[in-house]
Design a protein around this motif. Structure first.
Motif, mmCIF file in Angstrom:
data_model
loop_
_atom_site.group_PDB
_atom_site.id
_atom_site.type_symbol
_atom_site.label_atom_id
_atom_site.label_comp_id
_atom_site.label_asym_id
_atom_site.label_seq_id
_atom_site.Cartn_x
_atom_site.Cartn_y
_atom_site.Cartn_z
ATOM 1 N N GLU A 1 -45.431 -26.843 -33.938
ATOM 2 C CA GLU A 1 -44.198 -26.310 -33.347
ATOM 3 C C GLU A 1 -44.277 -24.797 -33.166
ATOM 4 O O GLU A 1 -43.753 -24.259 -32.191
ATOM 5 N N TYR A 2 -44.981 -24.127 -34.061
ATOM 6 C CA TYR A 2 -45.160 -22.672 -33.910
ATOM 7 C C TYR A 2 -45.983 -22.378 -32.641
ATOM 8 O O TYR A 2 -45.577 -21.579 -31.797
ATOM 9 N N ILE A 3 -47.105 -23.061 -32.516
ATOM 10 C CA ILE A 3 -47.967 -22.817 -31.344
ATOM 11 C C ILE A 3 -47.269 -23.297 -30.064
ATOM 12 O O ILE A 3 -47.473 -22.740 -28.985
ATOM 13 N N GLY A 4 -46.411 -24.296 -30.219
ATOM 14 C CA GLY A 4 -45.622 -24.749 -29.070
ATOM 15 C C GLY A 4 -44.794 -23.628 -28.449
ATOM 16 O O GLY A 4 -44.505 -23.645 -27.247
ATOM 17 N N GLN A 5 -44.445 -22.647 -29.271
ATOM 18 C CA GLN A 5 -43.644 -21.506 -28.785
ATOM 19 C C GLN A 5 -44.502 -20.363 -28.255
ATOM 20 O O GLN A 5 -43.974 -19.358 -27.774
ATOM 21 N N GLN A 6 -45.813 -20.454 -28.415
ATOM 22 C CA GLN A 6 -46.685 -19.324 -28.076
ATOM 23 C C GLN A 6 -47.295 -19.487 -26.688
ATOM 24 O O GLN A 6 -48.062 -20.406 -26.455
ATOM 25 N N LYS A 7 -46.970 -18.550 -25.829
ATOM 26 C CA LYS A 7 -47.478 -18.613 -24.467
ATOM 27 C C LYS A 7 -49.013 -18.584 -24.434
ATOM 28 O O LYS A 7 -49.640 -19.257 -23.619
ATOM 29 N N TYR A 8 -49.612 -17.781 -25.315
ATOM 30 C CA TYR A 8 -51.058 -17.586 -25.244
ATOM 31 C C TYR A 8 -51.845 -18.344 -26.316
ATOM 32 O O TYR A 8 -53.019 -18.070 -26.524
ATOM 33 N N GLY A 9 -51.181 -19.261 -27.009
ATOM 34 C CA GLY A 9 -51.863 -19.978 -28.086
ATOM 35 C C GLY A 9 -52.018 -21.462 -27.811
ATOM 36 O O GLY A 9 -51.188 -22.079 -27.130
ATOM 37 N N ARG A 10 -53.105 -22.033 -28.312
ATOM 38 C CA ARG A 10 -53.313 -23.478 -28.250
ATOM 39 C C ARG A 10 -53.826 -23.938 -29.607
ATOM 40 O O ARG A 10 -54.579 -23.226 -30.263
ATOM 41 N N LEU A 11 -53.403 -25.156 -29.979
ATOM 42 C CA LEU A 11 -53.829 -25.712 -31.262
ATOM 43 C C LEU A 11 -54.605 -26.995 -30.995
ATOM 44 O O LEU A 11 -54.332 -27.687 -30.012
#
Ligand code: 0TT
Ligand code: SF4
Length: 344
Positions: free
Chosen positions: A160-170
């Motif tokens: 859910e944290y990475i879901g909010q990050q424009k430049y991040g992928r998990l």
């Protein structure tokens, strides 16, 4: 049938109780009636029971340590991602070939980290350094994180944290089917959920303590239905009598089970990883799983220099090409629109 992991013994660092997640986990395990012991450091848990090394190893894999992650520098994670995100270390599975046997050395117990905000802040720093390039974080480098997440939900928080990050992928990979709590996570398409699959021979003889292939595929169907970008890791690709047929049947089964699911095959990935071992790993594996069918004959392999000067034994170039061509052809036959991310 295999049951979700429940530790037999829990260790906790007193400092972990200063974090919300630490308190939640402490209360959860005490309500479950599991023995909780204090440890000064999650890196140095002492006193795991066992009459001999073998018993101690088995018991360690049923022991969970709750601690505060101090090293906040992330390892790199080529080829699957830019960085390894540390949420947990260790695994309750008993895969004979697993590299954690050597990378975790004498500490095979499972660790979960409670300072999630600090870990996420660090991830943010890496994303900021690289933007507008995307930064991918691999959560399954040092554990099978899905296998323990029904207890901790730290992976869910990371999704859910990475879901909010424009430049991040998990991304992460698992051999377990306990995915239900992750299905409603707000992933925003930023998490790639992969399942590790293999030929029957490898699963039957070398992956004790993990979910059977059918259940992994059932779980993959749910994950696809939940809209996660998904994929499969065929690993380790292992040469055995009838391997061509074995891997063909695996693809056939995967295809048959997925054919009634509505998903975008163009966003389905396959990662192909041949079996490899190091000399130190071979020694440990032979001690811990003396009856294993896993063959590690240096003469039949090719030596490849590696990081930190520890080389690994992979298949000779000709065998590698054969494995790569054969498995790639199966992938294309059954999943023509999917992408093969790499063969390594
Ligand atoms: O035998 C395991 C092999 O599989 C390793 O050479 C890494 C590789 N691997 C595993 C891979 O190619 N793709 C993956 O998605 C992995 C599941 C994750 C991974 C782990 C990775 O991509 N790269 C890595 O370097 N690792 C490991 O993380 C190796 C190291 O011990 C640790 C920290 O970098
Ligand atoms: Fe290792 Fe993955 Fe098997 Fe766990 S499931 S023992 S991490 S290979």
């Amino acid at each position: 049938m295999i049951k979700p992991f429940i530790p037999e013994l829990v260790y906790i660092e007193p400092r972990a109780l200063e974090f919300e997640q630490g308190k939640i986990l402490h209360d959860k395990f005490s309500e479950m009636g599991i023995e909780i012991r204090e440890t000064t450091s999650h890196n140095q848990v002492r006193g795991i029971p066992g009459a001999n090394e073998f018993q101690k190893y088995k018991n360690a894999k049923n022991t969970l340590a709750i601690g505060v992650r101090k090293t906040l520098e992330f390892d790199t994670s080529k080829p699957s991602a830019e960085y390894a995100i540390p949420l947990a270390t260790g695994c309750m599975g008993h895969c004979h070939y697993c590299y954690l046997q050597t990378t975790l050395g004498s500490k095979p117990y499972i660790r979960t980290y409670v300072n999630l905000e600090e870990i996420f802040d660090q991830a943010k720093k890496y994303m900021d350094e690289r933007k507008p390039e995307l930064t991918r974080f691999e959560a399954a480098c040092t554990s099978d994180i899905v296998g323990i997440d029904h207890l901790t939900h730290s992976l869910k928080k990371a999704v859910e944290y990475i879901g909010q990050q424009k430049y991040g992928r998990l991304r992460f990979v698992t051999k377990y089917h306990y995915v239900d709590h992750l299905l409603d996570a707000e992933h925003n398409g930023h998490t790639r959920f992969r399942f590790s699959i293999n030929a029957d021979f490898v699963i039957k003889y070398m992956e004790p303590g993990t979910s059977p292939l059918d259940l992994r595929i059932e779980a993959a169907k749910k994950v696809l239905a939940a809209g996660y970008p998904s994929g499969f890791i065929v690993a380790p690709i292992y040469v055995h009598d009838g391997w061509e047929e074995g891997y063909y049947q695996m693809f056939q089964k995967l295809h048959d089970q997925l054919k009634d699911v509505d998903y975008d095959e163009e966003n389905l990935t396959f990662e192909l990883i041949q079996h490899r071992f190091t000399k130190p790993a071979k020694r440990v594996i032979e001690q811990r799983y003396p009856k294993s069918k896993l063959e590690m004959n240096e003469e039949e392999r090719k030596y490849k220099w590696g990081r930190y000067g520890i080389g690994k034994y992979v298949y000779p170039t000709e065998t590698q090409d054969k494995l790569k061509d054969t498995i790639s052809a199966y992938t294309k036959e059954f999943f023509p629109d999917s992408t093969i991310s790499y063969f390594t």
